[in-house]
Design a protein around this motif. Structure first.
Motif, PDB file in Angstrom:
ATOM      1  N   PRO A 324       0.848  -1.235  -0.170  1.00 54.46           N
ATOM      2  CA  PRO A 324      -0.008   0.052  -0.002  1.00 54.46           C
ATOM      3  C   PRO A 324       0.818   1.367  -0.091  1.00 54.46           C
ATOM      4  O   PRO A 324       1.889   1.207   0.557  1.00 54.46           O
ATOM      5  N   ASP A 325       0.361   2.372  -0.510  1.00 54.11           N
ATOM      6  CA  ASP A 325       1.289   3.474  -0.879  1.00 54.11           C
ATOM      7  C   ASP A 325       1.274   4.345   0.359  1.00 54.11           C
ATOM      8  O   ASP A 325       0.778   5.693   0.594  1.00 54.11           O
ATOM      9  N   VAL A 326       1.772   3.787   1.544  1.00 53.58           N
ATOM     10  CA  VAL A 326       2.030   4.369   2.889  1.00 53.58           C
ATOM     11  C   VAL A 326       2.876   5.746   2.634  1.00 53.58           C
ATOM     12  O   VAL A 326       2.436   6.656   3.260  1.00 53.58           O
ATOM     13  N   PHE A 327       3.755   5.815   2.011  1.00 49.99           N
ATOM     14  CA  PHE A 327       4.572   7.059   1.484  1.00 49.99           C
ATOM     15  C   PHE A 327       4.128   7.839   0.498  1.00 49.99           C
ATOM     16  O   PHE A 327       5.050   8.804   0.338  1.00 49.99           O
ATOM     17  N   ASP A 328       3.109   7.790  -0.087  1.00 51.41           N
ATOM     18  CA  ASP A 328       2.678   8.605  -1.061  1.00 51.41           C
ATOM     19  C   ASP A 328       3.402   8.807  -1.976  1.00 51.41           C
ATOM     20  O   ASP A 328       3.766   9.920  -2.581  1.00 51.41           O
ATOM     21  N   LEU A 329       4.054   7.833  -2.717  1.00 53.14           N
ATOM     22  CA  LEU A 329       4.793   7.620  -3.743  1.00 53.14           C
ATOM     23  C   LEU A 329       4.249   7.642  -5.158  1.00 53.14           C
ATOM     24  O   LEU A 329       4.815   7.815  -6.188  1.00 53.14           O
ATOM     25  N   LEU A 330       2.994   7.151  -5.229  1.00 50.86           N
ATOM     26  CA  LEU A 330       2.320   7.042  -6.198  1.00 50.86           C
ATOM     27  C   LEU A 330       1.242   7.921  -6.660  1.00 50.86           C
ATOM     28  O   LEU A 330       0.653   8.750  -5.735  1.00 50.86           O
ATOM     29  N   PRO A 331       0.803   8.383  -8.007  1.00 50.41           N
ATOM     30  CA  PRO A 331      -0.146   9.139  -8.107  1.00 50.41           C
ATOM     31  C   PRO A 331      -1.263   8.845  -8.082  1.00 50.41           C
ATOM     32  O   PRO A 331      -1.860   7.491  -8.095  1.00 50.41           O
ATOM     33  N   VAL A 332      -2.276   9.456  -7.846  1.00 52.72           N
ATOM     34  CA  VAL A 332      -3.783   9.156  -7.648  1.00 52.72           C
ATOM     35  C   VAL A 332      -4.321   9.354  -9.003  1.00 52.72           C
ATOM     36  O   VAL A 332      -4.340  10.118  -9.660  1.00 52.72           O
ATOM     37  N   GLY A 333      -5.343   8.158  -9.122  1.00 54.35           N
ATOM     38  CA  GLY A 333      -6.046   8.022 -10.295  1.00 54.35           C
ATOM     39  C   GLY A 333      -5.344   7.279 -11.465  1.00 54.35           C
ATOM     40  O   GLY A 333      -4.456   6.882 -11.273  1.00 54.35           O
ATOM     41  N   THR A 334      -6.092   7.321 -12.471  1.00 49.10           N
ATOM     42  CA  THR A 334      -5.624   6.431 -13.887  1.00 49.10           C
ATOM     43  C   THR A 334      -4.968   7.267 -14.823  1.00 49.10           C
ATOM     44  O   THR A 334      -5.173   8.421 -14.830  1.00 49.10           O
ATOM     45  N   SER A 335      -3.940   6.513 -15.325  1.00 51.48           N
ATOM     46  CA  SER A 335      -3.319   7.393 -16.470  1.00 51.48           C
ATOM     47  C   SER A 335      -4.027   7.991 -17.412  1.00 51.48           C
ATOM     48  O   SER A 335      -4.973   7.439 -17.857  1.00 51.48           O
ATOM     49  N   GLN A 336      -3.815   9.180 -17.976  1.00 51.94           N
ATOM     50  CA  GLN A 336      -4.668   9.870 -18.799  1.00 51.94           C
ATOM     51  C   GLN A 336      -4.404   9.117 -20.262  1.00 51.94           C
ATOM     52  O   GLN A 336      -5.184   9.407 -21.078  1.00 51.94           O
ATOM     53  N   ASP A 337      -3.631   8.357 -20.330  1.00 57.53           N
ATOM     54  CA  ASP A 337      -3.152   7.581 -21.448  1.00 57.53           C
ATOM     55  C   ASP A 337      -4.034   6.221 -21.602  1.00 57.53           C
ATOM     56  O   ASP A 337      -3.777   5.415 -22.360  1.00 57.53           O
ATOM     57  N   ALA A 338      -4.805   6.052 -20.619  1.00 58.74           N
ATOM     58  CA  ALA A 338      -5.418   4.593 -20.366  1.00 58.74           C
ATOM     59  C   ALA A 338      -6.107   4.191 -21.462  1.00 58.74           C
ATOM     60  O   ALA A 338      -6.143   3.113 -22.111  1.00 58.74           O
ATOM     61  N   ASP A 339      -6.986   5.115 -21.952  1.00 59.15           N
ATOM     62  CA  ASP A 339      -7.937   4.775 -23.173  1.00 59.15           C
ATOM     63  C   ASP A 339      -7.271   4.417 -24.316  1.00 59.15           C
ATOM     64  O   ASP A 339      -7.475   3.456 -25.142  1.00 59.15           O
ATOM     65  N   ARG A 340      -6.077   5.384 -24.623  1.00 57.13           N
ATOM     66  CA  ARG A 340      -5.314   5.103 -25.741  1.00 57.13           C
ATOM     67  C   ARG A 340      -4.647   3.974 -25.872  1.00 57.13           C
ATOM     68  O   ARG A 340      -4.432   3.112 -26.698  1.00 57.13           O
ATOM     69  N   LEU A 341      -4.008   3.506 -24.517  1.00 53.85           N
ATOM     70  CA  LEU A 341      -3.512   2.006 -24.211  1.00 53.85           C
ATOM     71  C   LEU A 341      -4.223   1.142 -24.524  1.00 53.85           C
ATOM     72  O   LEU A 341      -4.140   0.187 -25.357  1.00 53.85           O
TER      73      LEU A 341
END
Length: 372
Positions: A324-341
């Motif tokens: 789990p992201d205890v240290f707040d290392l990860l961005p929140v939400g889905t990549s803006q490129d998810a649909d294109r991917l």
């Protein structure tokens, strides 16, 4: 006064990087071994700056940070199967402790420095590698990369075959068979992917590779692995001792824990090359998607229906993450490129396959399908 020497390992994936630094040379060396060629791990002369993971055996520091967590209101989670206590300070620092593992952490978000202290060298080394990977993972996701549950191999032109499916579907089997046929192994279980024009770039996710006795035996790899273990060489330390004992005695019988999960030999990335003779790749471009299922007594066959990716093929921290992201290392939400991917992956050739326990027949089918 002469200051003690600090050792460091620089890790690079695409344009993203982190450094593991320690006054204990084995901790820095472990990071080089853990990430190896897949994430361009190399000695670093100046271990300073942003995205720095400092990791040391420091009983006094361990006690101090742990007490600093316990003295204030804190939260609890499970991190890498072990209870973790943590709290956030008004000064944007995150403090955490895992008393069962004799580990404690302090992440100064403003400075980009994550400090790990512990009572035992191997625990510190494992934690440093794990968190360095999370640091780079966060950077990659910020840069538009997503994570898929897939094994991957590349050919001489960098074209990658990605193999999907739940546990036991054959992702590792496909990857190892093709790698034994001259393809380059890019990933065993997960990959980072990102749209790039009309192609999808693929990067490896470094981790220990779990390979069962049956697959090792079928590919003629069991005896070479067992011989190395008998000579005193070691596989990944998270490997269950019963697996090591079986290799020492030459037993090929699968071992299962109380929950029925098969316990397998755990290989460092570099051991896939050094022990198993595989060639590793550092990047590829997605060219073909395979969806196998394993039916032991079936004839290996390419099926007529066209499979599709499902939500289960996309790695999401909210549903599957052991860290789990205890240290707040990860961005929140889905990549803006998810649909294109998703659009680009859907346009690639998809193949549903039935595999068996016949290694030669599987090899013949996979060699044909992967090069169609």
């Amino acid at each position: 006064m002469t200051l003690p020497q600090q050792y460091a390992t620089h890790i690079q994936a695409s344009t993203c990087a982190a450094t593991v630094a320690s006054y204990s040379e084995p901790v820095a060396a472990w990071a080089r071994q853990y990430f190896g060629q897949w994430w361009h791990a190399a000695p670093e002369n100046a271990p300073y700056g942003w995205n720095l993971v400092e990791a040391d055996v420091d009983p006094a520091g361990l006690a101090a940070i742990t007490q600093d967590v316990l003295d204030y209101p804190h939260q609890e989670t499970t991190y890498a199967t072990t209870p973790m206590l943590y709290r956030r300070t008004p000064g944007r620092a995150v403090l955490a402790a895992q008393p069962d593992d004799q580990l404690a952490y302090r992440y100064d978000r403003g400075a980009g420095v994550l400090r790990i202290v512990g009572g035992e060298p191997m625990a510190v080394a494992l934690a440093a590698a794990r968190l360095a990977r999370e640091v780079i993972r966060g950077q990659l996701m910020m840069d538009g990369w997503s994570i898929l549950h897939a094994s991957a191999v590349t050919n001489d032109h960098g074209e990658a075959v990605l193999t999907f499916g739940p546990k036991g579907a054959g992702k590792t089997t496909v990857g190892l068979i093709l790698a034994r046929q001259g393809w380059r192994l890019l990933a065993n279980d997960r990959v980072f992917v990102k749209p790039a024009g009309d192609r999808v770039r693929v990067l490896p996710w470094p981790s220990a590779a779990a390979i069962g006795f049956g697959l090792l035996d079928a590919l003629g790899l069991y005896d070479p692995v067992a011989d190395r273990v008998k000579m005193g060489e070691e596989l990944h330390p998270t490997q269950d001792q019963t697996v090591t004992d079986a290799l020492m005695t030459g037993s090929r019988t699968p071992i299962r824990n109380a929950k029925g999960k098969e316990l397998k030999p755990q290989f460092h990335p570099h051991q896939l090359a050094d022990w198993l003779g595989l060639t590793l790749a550092t990047e590829g471009r997605a060219a073909r998607l395979l969806f196998p299922t394993v039916t032991p007594d079936a004839k290996p066959t390419a099926l007529d229906h066209t499979p599709t990716l499902t939500d289960a093929d996309f790695f999401t921290a909210a549903t599957e993450d052991r860290y789990p992201d205890v240290f707040d290392l990860l961005p929140v939400g889905t990549s803006q490129d998810a649909d294109r991917l998703a659009e680009l992956l859907a346009a690639l050739p998809h193949h549903a396959l039935t595999l068996s326990h016949d290694a030669d027949a599987n090899t013949a089918l996979l060699t044909k399908v992967a090069t169609v």
